[in-house]
Design an enzyme around this catalytic site. Structure first.
Site, PDB file in Angstrom:
ATOM      1  N   HIS A 384       0.825  -1.215   0.000  1.00 18.41           N
ATOM      2  CA  HIS A 384       0.000   0.000   0.000  1.00 18.41           C
ATOM      3  C   HIS A 384       0.857   1.262   0.000  1.00 18.41           C
ATOM      4  CE1 HIS A 384      -3.804   1.919   0.150  1.00 18.41           C
ATOM      5  NE2 HIS A 384      -4.448   0.949   0.787  1.00 18.41           N
ATOM      6  N   ASP A 388      -2.527   2.297  -4.215  1.00 21.00           N
ATOM      7  CA  ASP A 388      -3.727   2.178  -3.395  1.00 21.00           C
ATOM      8  C   ASP A 388      -4.612   1.040  -3.893  1.00 21.00           C
ATOM      9  OD1 ASP A 388      -2.948   4.371  -1.818  1.00 21.00           O
ATOM     10  OD2 ASP A 388      -3.755   5.761  -3.319  1.00 21.00           O
TER      11      ASP A 388
END
Length: 411
Positions: A384, A388
């Site tokens: 992450h 995203d």
């Protein structure tokens, strides 16, 4: 004259090797070329052959202990050859090193320290004795020349525990957890297992990992695979599998979503044009990830040939260190074990890894009609810090489109 058998250097970057298994013991006769041990370093494992005819005179490095390459691990010589001189030379060198270090710290070393260094004891036995706070001068050695062995220390620890008063003994954390249940076997974490443990723990600690799951209808893909099986076998001597189609679809998807073909290194995101595809291969003692370099330049059949060749060589322990590094994205398939969805752990410093599960049949509505379809579960773990959830999901969606329209992977 005894022959020294040393820990070989299995790769340019090798710093430590471990004896996994001794196939021979002290006193056993051996022939030149006969298997005497299995050794490993990082992700490479190989069998060690005897360099000469003779008898195993002494095993210096026990199973599970790591030593630098070039270290003597055993001696081979005539059955009646004395090893006392060999041991004396080794222990003299150890004593000299220890004495030099002591002189730096203290101008007058104690008699107790000097006496301790002269006692014949294997390195593993010494560590065990120190961990148990045992005075090695009180332990009777049963090894060659009165040398204290690991078994001697274990016996001393057992005797010490039996005479110690329970009321005065302070329980240790490990004893509280196990309720004083003795394990049937203690396996040292070394070699390949140690490297995997360190890398996986480091991966979870040093990245922000999230996993997305998706189901893909591969009914048409499996039908195409069956149609091409005979042709691939006849013309290329290669059997096409679902994994081969997945690998090709992954490569095509990575070309459209370059942020997934990346790595997080030193607070920078490194994006790669070339796709070096890692294919996880399970071994009896661990896991290796051989790398297919420049996979974007390979056709479906070329990918299939490389996947099978690397997997075969991995199981035979023939991969070089260079063939197991530099991947930019990894595929891990547990479908053969009946696993559907799972959470693969990133292969650092990569930003993504795809987990492939087992296919299963289920009824699915196609319009108003209920049909039997074959479903393939996919699990994508991504970093992450690099991207995203939305772009990661977009990559999975593209991958799903390729697999559900399998002819597109052939174009």
């Amino acid at each position: 004259m005894a022959v020294e058998v040393v820990m070989p250097k299995l790769g340019m970057s090798m710093k430590e090797g471990t004896v996994s298994v001794w196939n021979k013991q002290a006193g056993d006769p051996v022939k030149k070329g006969e298997l005497i041990a299995s050794i490993n370093s990082e992700k490479i494992e190989m069998e060690l052959e005897s360099p000469a005819d003779g008898t195993i005179l002494d095993i210096v490095v026990p199973e599970g202990e790591g030593v630098p390459p070039g270290t003597v691990i055993c001696y081979i010589g005539d059955a009646n050859e004395s090893i006392s001189k060999i041991e004396r030379n080794i222990e003299t060198a150890q004593t000299e090193v220890a004495a030099t270090a002591t002189k730096v710290k203290e101008s007058q070393p104690s008699v107790q320290t000097a006496a301790k260094e002269k006692i014949k004891i294997s390195p593993v036995a010494r560590k065990m004795a120190e961990a148990a706070n045992l005075d090695i001068r009180t332990i009777q050695g049963t090894g060659p020349g009165g040398r204290i062995t690991k078994e001697d220390v274990q016996k001393a620890i057992a005797n010490s525990s039996s005479v110690e008063s329970p009321s005065t003994k302070e329980p240790k954390p490990a004893e509280t957890i196990t309720h004083n249940i003795e394990p049937t076997k203690k396996v040292p974490v070394a070699g390949m297992r140690k490297i995997i443990a360190e890398r996986m723990q480091g991966s979870l600690q040093n990245s922000a990992q999230l996993t997305l799951n998706m189901k893909v209808d591969v009914t048409d893909l499996i039908a195409l695979q069956k149609q091409l099986t005979e042709t691939a076998q006849t013309h290329y001597e290669t059997k096409l599998t679902v994994t081969d189609f997945v690998a090709r679809a992954v490569v095509l998807s990575l070309q459209q979503h370059k942020e997934m073909n990346s790595a997080y290194i030193n607070d920078q995101i490194h994006l790669f044009d070339s796709i070096h595809l890692g294919m996880a291969v399970a071994l009896d003692k661990g896991l290796v990830v051989p790398v297919i370099r420049n996979a974007e330049n390979q056709s479906l059949i070329q990918l299939a040939q490389n996947i099978k060749s690397l997997a075969k060589r991995a199981r035979q322990g023939q991969l070089s260190h260079e063939e197991m590094k530099g991947s930019t994205f990894t595929i891990s398939n547990l479908g053969a074990y009946g696993i559907e969805h799972f959470t693969p752990i990133l292969n650092p410093p990569e930003a993504g890894i795809l987990g492939v599960g087992a296919t299963y049949d289920t009824p699915v509505y196609i319009g108003d009609k209920l049909e039997r379809r074959t479903i393939l579960p996919l699990s994508l773990t991504f970093d992450h810090r690099v991207l995203d959830g939305a772009p990661a999901a977009a990559f999975l969606r593209t991958l799903k489109q390729y697999l559900e329209e399998p002819f597109t992977v052939l174009l």
